[in-house]
Design an enzyme around this catalytic site. Structure first.
Site, short mmCIF file in Angstrom:
data_model
loop_
_atom_site.label_atom_id
_atom_site.label_comp_id
_atom_site.label_asym_id
_atom_site.label_seq_id
_atom_site.Cartn_x
_atom_site.Cartn_y
_atom_site.Cartn_z
NE ARG A 189 -7.46 -4.05 6.40
CZ ARG A 189 -8.18 -4.84 5.90
NH1 ARG A 189 -9.50 -5.21 6.48
NH2 ARG A 189 -8.05 -5.45 4.93
CG ASP B 10 2.03 1.95 5.92
OD1 ASP B 10 2.82 0.90 5.43
OD2 ASP B 10 0.90 2.00 6.06
CD GLU C 15 0.59 -3.51 2.21
OE1 GLU C 15 -0.14 -3.71 2.91
OE2 GLU C 15 1.56 -2.73 1.96
CG ASP D 240 -0.43 -0.03 1.68
OD1 ASP D 240 -0.62 -0.29 0.37
OD2 ASP D 240 -1.25 -0.61 2.56
CG HIS E 111 -4.40 3.26 1.98
ND1 HIS E 111 -3.88 2.78 3.09
CD2 HIS E 111 -4.08 2.26 1.03
CE1 HIS E 111 -3.32 1.67 2.99
NE2 HIS E 111 -3.41 1.11 1.78
CD GLU F 222 3.71 -2.76 10.31
OE1 GLU F 222 3.90 -3.96 9.83
OE2 GLU F 222 3.96 -2.14 11.31
CE1 TYR G 111 -7.22 -2.27 1.88
CE2 TYR G 111 -6.39 -0.75 3.36
CZ TYR G 111 -6.60 -2.24 3.12
OH TYR G 111 -6.16 -3.15 3.78
#
Length: 785
Positions: A286, A84, A9, A82, A329, A86, A284
């Site tokens: 976020r 998850d 991403e 990632d 993450h 999304e 990371y």
DNA sequence: CAGTGAGCGAGCTTCCGCTTGACTT
């Protein structure tokens, strides 16, 4: 020919991973989502099973083009977004857009960016989890339906360009509810007594009364008793205690600590963190995870060992407590823990330092304390004094990092207490009772609002900062400082057998960088609560998240879930459009005693205003804007009527009218087309002609000193003296004079140089800001087919 | 910041989550 193409991403992540994977792998980034619902209309075919209309946004066309090209050359494609909801959806969109073969598409995941984790991932590819993708689609569609059906109602019923949504509307509601709590809060006073005693060994011991005394009368009586009382040590207790470090940073806790310790706004924290991330200094930024990789833990152990010694090491595994955390993450930590400092801007250094300390502290030993309590009896009273001391036996993690708290009353720094024995008689030096007041619940800061949203499970690490910005941009909320008020309080002191009562003043209620709801925020909130109670309910997100989980587990079909929500919701939308009137927070305050006309307040086309008289009468009604800080729901009739007293004509000076009023920059006097600001001590409602003339003359004198230099070469060029010192004025533009230059010595050519240099940098700046706001101006072009 | 707002004519605005970019030959 490419052997392997890996898509992640984030471009920074791509760079790091490429290093780990060797020559056979090319790693590229999708820059987040590559597809989204069509921007025009709903983007959802409501009558066709809620079929989503996906498009590739303009700004993603190039990314997609490049990825398509690479896919054609690649033997194998790995989707490494990632792990998850999304991320799964991003992988799925990539598969569709890049036309990858479903059976051959290799989906891999890793939570840590370490060589081991990535190589392990490569050995364990799996197919895309379609259920998880469906949960994301349901989330996306639900948010679009809510946002794009409710916002237009606000345009019609309240004001254009407003917005509503599952997340932002709850954020506003939290602020509005808190503000109303504060409005209705009735402060009560009480007295807090404390005594200064002398021990047998002639040392001083300070102790507080264990309970509060409500009334002044009882307090006076208590102090009177102390005069003749005997004080004895009743009991001494020593208890060991410990403090443990806070877990490593997540997005939300980083925003909170950076706000408290460094004074950063949440947006600023994210910008600085992004810089650190892009330059490889931190992981990371976020994330909702408090987890650290094994590699990081090992590294922390080594650093602590080396810096502080073995005693200080305690490796811990933290578990997240956050509702709905997806933990794709790691926690936010330095990439290399042995690097205690980094290069970069001041803010980057400060934020890195904070992250380093928090991470290291999280792997250090507990601090050990000893808490001593001394109870003191009063011979003629049931009340008791208590002295508390705290001694640090072992500092542990406190050597590195102390977490801040939002609680401003956390002030007590306790230390070592003097030696006393049980039963010992104490002499008083003084006994003092201070009047205190109960305080309303604190207003939210940006960061404490994020904390609250996270607790409610509303919003995600990537949206906290944008949400806070949105509610401010819409005008629902302002972040500002507000001055406090003076308040008197009483102090009763007993010293050497004499009781004295004094009155002191303090400033209370001053606010710094707090979020205040505006009138429009309150009106919109009330409208939403009235008609869309379900959406703004604090549990709405939690409820739909449960259903998204069911979809992710394959137990529920997403169109069914959406349909169950949408059918009744859409009915409410239609009903509200039809039946509800304009909602502008109107309140009738009463009648104007002078004219008998009705006085009302409401949100007008230019903001909150007072109206005197009715529309349908012969005479047009009069209007006046509310002033900053005045609220529709609390303004009184007399305050509202006072707004019509301006502009006031004070009389004439030099045959010209002198008028006083309040403008954008506060109260002012106007005379002969010139404006003079009133001073702090002047009140526009009561100021008299004499004082106004004084101000006018003062301004004139200042202006006469304003011009430092003029030039015969060009009549448009001046060197002037302004509020911030000398500056150059040229054709209505102003230019800073470089530091260390004597303004009076500037030659014509000097000035032109400054002007040219300055306008260069200005035009660059303008271009930049112009581009940032491009979407607004861009929309002017006709886009109809 | 270099100065003291104000009545329909036109079409537009808006959501939440992922992620950074930025147009010149």
């Amino acid at each position: 020919m490419i052997e392997n193409l890996v898509i992640v991403e984030s471009p920074a992540k791509a760079k790091t991973i490429e290093k780990f994977l060797g020559e056979d792998f090319i790693v590229k980034s999708s820059y987040g989502h590559i597809r989204d619902l069509a921007k025009k209309n709903l983007g959802i075919e409501v009558d066709n099973g809620y079929n989503p209309q996906y498009i590739i946004p303009d700004e993603k066309k190039n990314v997609v083009k490049e990825l398509k090209k690479l896919v054609k050359e690649a033997k194998e494609v790995w989707l490494a977004s990632d792990e998850d909801r999304e991320g799964e959806a991003i992988a799925w969109h990539l598969m569709n857009v890049l036309e990858l073969d479903k059976k051959k598409t290799k989906r891999i995941v890793f939570h840590e960016i370490t060589k081991d984790a990535i190589q392990k991932a490569i050995q364990n590819p799996r197919p895309i989890d379609e259920n998880l993708v469906n949960a994301q689609q349901a989330r996306r569609i639900l948010d679009r339906l809510v946002g794009f059906e409710v916002s237009p109602i606000l345009w019609k019923k309240v004001k254009p360009s407003l917005s509503a949504g599952r997340v932002q509307s709850v954020a506003v509601k939290l602020l509005v509810e808190r503000e109303r709590e504060i409005m209705n809060f009735k402060s009560e006073s009480y007295f807090k007594a404390s005594g200064l005693f002398k021990t047998a060994k002639n040392e001083e011991l300070k102790a507080d009364l264990t309970d509060k005394i409500k009334s002044q009368k009882d307090t006076q009586a208590f102090i009177e008793l102390c005069k003749s009382a005997q004080f004895n040590v009743k009991d001494i207790s020593k208890k060991p205690g410990k403090k443990s470090p806070a877990p490593p940073f997540t997005t939300s806790t980083l925003q909170q600590e950076a706000s408290r310790k460094l004074g950063f706004s949440v947006a600023q924290t994210m910008t600085v963190a992004q810089k650190l991330y892009e330059s490889g200094k931190i992981t990371y930024m976020r994330t909702d995870s408090v987890n650290l990789s094994e590699m990081a833990l090992n590294s922390a152990k080594n650093v602590i060992n080396k810096e502080f010694g073995e005693k200080y090491v305690k490796i811990r595994h933290f578990k997240t407590k956050t509702k709905g955390a997806q933990e794709a993450h790691e926690a936010i930590r330095p990439t290399f823990l042995d690097k205690q400092e980094v290069s970069g801007s001041d803010n980057e250094k400060k934020l890195y330092d904070l992250i380093w300390k928090r991470t290291i502290a999280s792997q250090m030993s507990d601090a050990e304390l000893e808490k001593t309590s001394i109870y003191i009896t009063i011979s003629n009273s049931e009340h008791e004094f208590l002295a508390i001391g705290e001694v640090l036996k072992f500092d542990g993690f406190l050597k590195v990092y102390i977490e801040s708290s939002d609680d401003e009353n956390d002030e007590d720094i306790k230390g070592l207490l003097p030696q006393v024995t049980k039963g010992e008689k104490l002499e008083y030096n003084s006994v003092q009772a201070i009047q205190r007041f109960t305080h309303y619940p604190p207003r939210y800061t940006e960061a404490s609002l994020v904390k609250k949203l996270e607790e409610l499970g509303i919003g995600r690490p990537s949206t906290y900062a944008p949400t806070i910005s949105t509610i401010q941009n819409r005008g629902y909320v302002v972040k500002e400082d507000r001055p406090g008020n003076e308040r008197n309080y009483t102090v009763i002191t007993l010293s050497k057998g004499v009781i004295k009562e004094t009155t002191k003043t303090e400033i209370t209620g001053a606010e710094k960088s707090k979020l205040f709801p505006n009138n429009i925020g309150m009106v919109v909130n009330d409208f939403l609560e009235k008609h869309f109670d379900e959406i703004v309910n604090y549990n709405f997100t939690a409820k739909v998240e449960e259903e998204f989980d069911e979809i992710a587990n394959g137990k529920l079909e997403w169109p069914k879930m959406i349909d169950k929500f949408y059918k009744p919701f859409h009915k409410t939308v239609e009903k509200t459009l039809e039946t509800s009137g304009k909602s502008v927070g109107e309140r009738i305050l009463g009648n104007d005693p002078a004219t008998g006309k009705p006085v009302s307040v409401k949100i007008g086309p230019y903001g909150p205003m007072v109206q005197l008289g009715l529309k349908d009468e012969d005479e047009k009604p009069q209007f006046a804007s509310l002033q900053k800080g005045q609220m529709l729901e609390t303004i009184t009739l007399s305050e509202a009527l006072a707004l019509f007293k301006l502009p006031r004509e004070l009389g004439a000076y030099e045959n010209k009218k002198v008028v006083v009023s309040i403008g954008r920059f506060g109260p002012y006097v106007r005379h002969d087309a010139k404006f003079v600001s009133l001073k702090k001590e002047d009140d526009p409602y009561t100021i008299e002609l004499g004082r106004a003339i004084e101000l006018i003359n003062e301004k004139r004198e200042k202006d006469s000193k304003k011009t430092i230099k003029t030039y015969s070469e060009d009549p448009d060029l001046f060197v002037l003296n302004g509020r911030w010192g000398p500056y150059i004025s040229y054709k209505k533009q102003n230019y800073k004079i470089p530091k260390g230059t004597d303004a009076a010595e500037l030659s014509y050519k000097n000035c032109l140089d400054i002007i040219n240099k300055d306008s260069d940098s200005k035009s660059i700046k303008k271009e930049k800001t112009g581009k940032n706001s491009a979407p607004k101006t861009k929309s002017k072009k006709p886009s109809k087919k």
